[in-house]
Each structure stands twice: as structure tokens, then as C-alpha cells.
Design an enzyme around this catalytic site. Structure first.
Site, mmCIF file in Angstrom:
data_model
loop_
_atom_site.group_PDB
_atom_site.id
_atom_site.type_symbol
_atom_site.label_atom_id
_atom_site.label_comp_id
_atom_site.label_asym_id
_atom_site.label_seq_id
_atom_site.Cartn_x
_atom_site.Cartn_y
_atom_site.Cartn_z
ATOM 1 C CG ASN A 1 53.499 -12.498 -42.290
ATOM 2 O OD1 ASN A 1 53.803 -11.600 -41.501
ATOM 3 N ND2 ASN A 1 54.391 -13.101 -43.064
ATOM 4 C CD1 TRP A 2 48.515 -7.905 -41.357
ATOM 5 C CD2 TRP A 2 48.783 -5.795 -40.647
ATOM 6 N NE1 TRP A 2 47.278 -7.318 -41.290
ATOM 7 C CE2 TRP A 2 47.414 -6.034 -40.845
ATOM 8 C CE3 TRP A 2 49.201 -4.553 -40.180
ATOM 9 C CZ2 TRP A 2 46.452 -5.055 -40.630
ATOM 10 C CZ3 TRP A 2 48.233 -3.581 -39.947
ATOM 11 C CH2 TRP A 2 46.882 -3.821 -40.172
ATOM 12 C CE LYS A 3 54.874 -11.215 -46.493
ATOM 13 N NZ LYS A 3 55.593 -11.762 -47.597
ATOM 14 C CD GLU B 1 54.409 -18.692 -45.825
ATOM 15 O OE1 GLU B 1 53.336 -18.109 -45.992
ATOM 16 O OE2 GLU B 1 55.430 -18.121 -45.411
ATOM 17 N N GLY C 1 49.728 -13.338 -46.638
ATOM 18 C CA GLY C 1 50.568 -12.152 -46.485
ATOM 19 C C GLY C 1 49.849 -10.906 -46.976
ATOM 20 N N GLY C 2 50.188 -10.467 -48.187
ATOM 21 C CA GLY C 2 49.685 -9.202 -48.733
ATOM 22 C C GLY C 2 48.173 -9.021 -48.602
ATOM 23 C CD GLU D 1 59.040 -12.030 -46.616
ATOM 24 O OE1 GLU D 1 58.613 -11.495 -45.572
ATOM 25 O OE2 GLU D 1 58.321 -12.220 -47.614
ATOM 26 C CB SER E 1 50.415 -16.016 -54.327
ATOM 27 O OG SER E 1 51.632 -15.311 -54.502
ATOM 28 N N GLY F 1 54.353 -13.674 -52.356
ATOM 29 C CA GLY F 1 54.261 -12.340 -52.944
ATOM 30 C C GLY F 1 54.419 -12.304 -54.462
ATOM 31 C CG HIS G 1 58.146 -15.566 -43.444
ATOM 32 N ND1 HIS G 1 58.749 -15.023 -44.556
ATOM 33 C CD2 HIS G 1 56.819 -15.601 -43.715
ATOM 34 C CE1 HIS G 1 57.824 -14.735 -45.454
ATOM 35 N NE2 HIS G 1 56.638 -15.078 -44.973
HETATM 36 C C1 PEP Z 1 53.762 -14.737 -46.392
HETATM 37 O O1 PEP Z 1 54.681 -13.942 -46.508
HETATM 38 O O2 PEP Z 1 53.664 -15.426 -45.368
HETATM 39 C C2 PEP Z 1 52.815 -14.848 -47.486
HETATM 40 C C3 PEP Z 1 52.064 -15.891 -47.527
HETATM 41 O O3 PEP Z 1 52.793 -13.808 -48.384
HETATM 42 P P1 PEP Z 1 51.802 -13.590 -49.635
HETATM 43 O O4 PEP Z 1 50.449 -14.094 -49.227
HETATM 44 O O5 PEP Z 1 51.827 -12.105 -49.858
HETATM 45 O O6 PEP Z 1 52.357 -14.372 -50.758
#
Ligand code: PEP
Length: 232
Positions: free
Chosen positions: A7-9, A152, A215-216, A87, A194, A158, A85
Site C-alpha cells: 500500500n503506497w498510500k 490492521e 505500507g511503508g 486513514e 508495521s 506506521g 483503510h
Molecule cells: C498500511 O497502511 O496499510 C500499513 C500496513 O502501513 P505500515 O506497514 O506502514 O504500518
């Protein structure tokens, strides 16, 4: 086969997209790799990688300035879309009802929705993880069609923090049972929050975990490829 979904956001450029997708195209894996890009980076070419989006309109077309429909995503060769999500639920006030409508719109357009659910810090600290996740799940899933669920925890996204293995196992068992009671034993379940190259393998091997939402660490091949390669 496990799912590994990036997920590049709201990150990336056409240049960084090119670099990541080139490295993924050449990886030999038994797993399903999906990269969910920002809308503007989805269009253009046949990238040779399964594409996902990060949002979808619940409407087919019309006067919805700034929105992108399932028809448009399908036209752009998108196969998966993240809905609900944390966010989007937090910053765009998306309710379970809206998430369900978006998931239904995706299915109608032959796109598999990845429906995110999770508990907030407050819900976790007050011992309400299971009831919060179950309620969000049952109110967000569509009535029929293929979908995936991603658990999640809000506080894990994050933050560098993850639940313990037994906490993940307990939540996944609750999700699995709730889906089974709803007549759905065919739903893939992903963990997100994470994930990195150090914890990916351990998490994906927990009972009922069918894959990861990353994500990141999905933004660069330096961090995404080791995750992909760590999972058989
Ligand atoms: C996400 O936003 O879907 C996610 C899993 O982020 P991260 O891996 O950066 O915690």
C-alpha cells in the site's frame, strides 16, 4: 499461496514506481504480489505486476468531482482495491456503511476489495479489541461476491509496533469464526501494520493468516523485496 500486498498510500513518483515494479516483475515467487498505487500512478502502461488501488467510489459515474469509479479502475486493469483503510475511516469519515457500498461497487466491476478492519488504541486499552473488530467486520463486508479482509490494528500502522503472535492468532480466530457464521469460509485474511523483513515470515505463518498488507516497507525494493523473498 500467500498474498503480499503493498500500500503506497500518498507516496511515490512515476520514477519510483518504475524502479519498484521492475524489481518485482523479475522475482520468482509462489505468492500473489499486488501493489496498490495512488490513482495517478496506476494509469499508463502494462506494468507486468498485479495492480491495486487505494479507494473506489461507491457510484458508477456522474457528478462526483475527484472520485474514481470501479468502471474506471477496471478500465485501468486494476484487480484489487483497498477499502476502509483506517486513514480513510479517520480522515475521510468513512463509515462501515460507506465501506460496504465501496466493496460492493468493486465486486460489481470485477475488482476484489481488500476490506480493512482494526481496533483503535482506546478500544485496545479498554479490552474491546474483539467486539470492535467483529462489529466493523460484519457491518463492512458485502452481502456476496469475492473479497479479502485485512486486519490492521490502528495503533500498529506506521508505528513500528505489532501485536504479539498470540494476539494476532486470537483476532484472526475471531474474524474467521465471524465470517464462517456469516456463511463465508472462503475469505483470505491479511495482517497489516508495521510489517518488515524481520517479522513478515513469523506473522504470515500464524494460523489463519493468508498474507500481508505492507505500507511503508512496500515503497522501495530494498525493503519490499526482502519481505517477498522471506515468504516461501
Ligand atoms: C498500511 O497502511 O496499510 C500499513 C500496513 O502501513 P505500515 O506497514 O506502514 O504500518
Amino acid at each position: 499461496m500467500k498474498f503480499i500486498v503493498g500500500n503506497w498510500k500518498m507516496n511515490g513518483t512515476s520514477e519510483s514506481r518504475g524502479a519498484l515494479l521492475k524489481s518485482i516483475r523479475n522475482v520468482i515467487t509462489n505468492n500473489k504480489i499486488v501493489v496498490c498505487l495512488p490513482f495517478i500512478l496506476i494509469c499508463g502502461n502494462d506494468f507486468g505486476v498485479t495492480l491495486g488501488a487505494q479507494d473506489i467510489s461507491e457510484h458508477d459515474n456522474g457528478a462526483y468531482t475527484g472520485d474514481i469509479s470501479g468502471q474506471m479502475l477496471n478500465d485501468a486493469n486494476v484487480k484489487y482495491v483497498i477499502v476502509g483503510h483506517s486513514e480513510r475511516r479517520t480522515y475521510h469519515h468513512e463509515t462501515n456503511e460507506i465501506v460496504r457500498a465501496k466493496a460492493t461497487a468493486a465486486i460489481k466491476n470485477k475488482i476484489v476489495p481488500i476490506i480493512c478492519v482494526g481496533e483503535s488504541t482506546e478500544e485496545k486499552n479498554s479490552g474491546r479489541t474483539m467486539s470492535a473488530v467483529k462489529k466493523m467486520l460484519l457491518e463492512s463486508i458485502p452481502l456476496s461476491g469475492e473479497f479479502i479482509v485485512a486486519y490492521e490494528p490502528y495503533w500498529a500502522i506506521g508505528s513500528g509496533k505489532t501485536p504479539s503472535g498470540s494476539e494476532i492468532a486470537d483476532v484472526f480466530e475471531t474474524i474467521r469464526k465471524a465470517l464462517s457464521n456469516a456463511g463465508r469460509d472462503d475469505v483470505a485474511l491479511l495482517y497489516g501494520g508495521s510489517v518488515n523483513a524481520t517479522n513478515a515470515k513469523e506473522i504470515v505463518n500464524i494460523k489463519n493468516v493468508d498474507g500481508l498488507l505492507v505500507g511503508g516497507a512496500s515503497l522501495k525494493s530494498d525493503t519490499f523485496l526482502p519481505i517477498i523473498k522471506s515468504i516461501d
